[in-house]
Design an enzyme around this catalytic site. Sequence first.
Site, short mmCIF file in Angstrom:
data_model
loop_
_atom_site.label_atom_id
_atom_site.label_comp_id
_atom_site.label_asym_id
_atom_site.label_seq_id
_atom_site.Cartn_x
_atom_site.Cartn_y
_atom_site.Cartn_z
N ARG A 178 11.65 4.08 3.17
CA ARG A 178 11.28 3.01 4.12
C ARG A 178 12.54 2.19 4.39
NH1 ARG A 178 6.18 -1.03 4.18
NH2 ARG A 178 5.29 0.88 5.00
N LYS A 182 26.97 -4.04 -2.70
CA LYS A 182 28.45 -3.94 -2.76
C LYS A 182 28.97 -3.12 -1.59
CE LYS A 182 28.13 -3.68 -7.79
NZ LYS A 182 28.36 -2.79 -8.93
N ARG A 225 0.81 -1.23 0.00
CA ARG A 225 0.00 0.00 0.00
C ARG A 225 0.84 1.27 0.00
NH1 ARG A 225 -2.66 -4.11 2.30
NH2 ARG A 225 -0.58 -4.46 3.09
N THR A 226 1.83 1.33 0.88
CA THR A 226 2.55 2.60 1.07
C THR A 226 3.30 2.98 -0.20
OG1 THR A 226 2.78 2.00 3.39
CG2 THR A 226 4.14 3.82 2.60
N HIS A 257 5.68 5.87 11.43
CA HIS A 257 5.07 5.69 10.11
C HIS A 257 4.00 6.80 9.99
CE1 HIS A 257 3.72 4.00 6.47
NE2 HIS A 257 3.45 2.75 6.84
C1 NCD Z 1 2.37 -1.21 8.20
C2 NCD Z 1 3.88 -1.09 8.21
O1 NCD Z 1 4.55 -1.38 7.22
O2 NCD Z 1 4.37 -0.68 9.25
N1 NCD Z 1 1.83 -1.46 6.93
C3 NCD Z 1 1.58 -0.44 6.08
O3 NCD Z 1 2.38 0.46 5.90
N2 NCD Z 1 0.39 -0.43 5.48
C4 NCD Z 1 1.86 -2.15 9.21
C5 NCD Z 1 2.33 -3.57 9.18
O4 NCD Z 1 3.21 -3.97 8.43
O5 NCD Z 1 1.77 -4.32 9.96
#
Ligand code: NCD
Length: 320
Positions: A119, A97, A69-70, A147
Amino acid sequence: MDDFISTLPCVDSWRHKHLLGLESLSAEDITLLLDVADRFRTICKSAKNKLNLLSGKTVCTLFFENSTRTRSSFTLAAQRLGASVLAFAAGTSSMSKGETVVDTARNIEAMGVDSFVVRHNMPGAPKLISENASGCVLNAGDGAHAHPTQALLDILTIRQRLGTLEGKTVALVGDIAHSRVARSNIWGLKKLGAKVILCGPSTLVSSEWAKIGVEYSYSLDEILPNVDVLNLLRIQFERQQSRPFPSVREYELLYTMNARRLAKAKKDVLIIAPGPINRGVEVTAEVADGPQSAIIDQVTNGLAVRMAALWLTDLRRDGE
Ligand code: NCD
């Protein structure tokens, strides 16, 4: 489209070049971002309604951890604002590397990138990049730390359904200890005046948040009749060093949100979850797909929130 731009809220008060967490944002900042997101949600129902607020800009999605999703919604958000997107594939890059995160970001930036969406499994990685590169940095999840856009889309969903956060009781249920979503939700919800209850097995819920007025419970059945929103957090098996509870079966008995438990909750309780969901562990399919669940709607809001975050941070690209 010019008409639409003139209807956007006045954004002069936004001062942030980066979006690293919600702790450093004021209630006014959060409300402004949600107001902008609401407007974007209305206009961007379809890909045809592309805006040109970021035309000529390039956004790099720098993902060192998996995402559905993100990553997709940041990509679509940038595209719907008219930006180009560079998708960085960590697995096939020169990081194998030995190149550092900072060197990687600086090299990509030399190709003309304006914003990084980061991320990483290391808490603080987005901040490190923000201190060493000149573009805007948006945290898309760093370890168990933060997040922010997930919390903002959770809060936007609650605000749309309940009208306000002020005075509402929101329970975060499940693996609080390893959840960056929980941490960002706690900051955002408290700033907007909600009451927050953390609920889960004692091994996954600690009292470190009591100092900012957060409450605790180890019994979901006990708190259920009093909560307005249940945010069901995934058990982060990949982040756990030891087993925090005896078995999934035991978790299910005490915490899985199922029809029996739903019957004990307020009749209009709102069910949200960041996804991915483990059907049958945090929530049963019946509840996840039922009328009180806003889980899919959250994903739609994720696009709007990320458009707002990309646009607002870009407005302050020359700032702090
Ligand atoms: C979350 C994450 O990656 O922290 N998911 C997300 O971004 N939709 C929550 C999770 O992984 O449980």
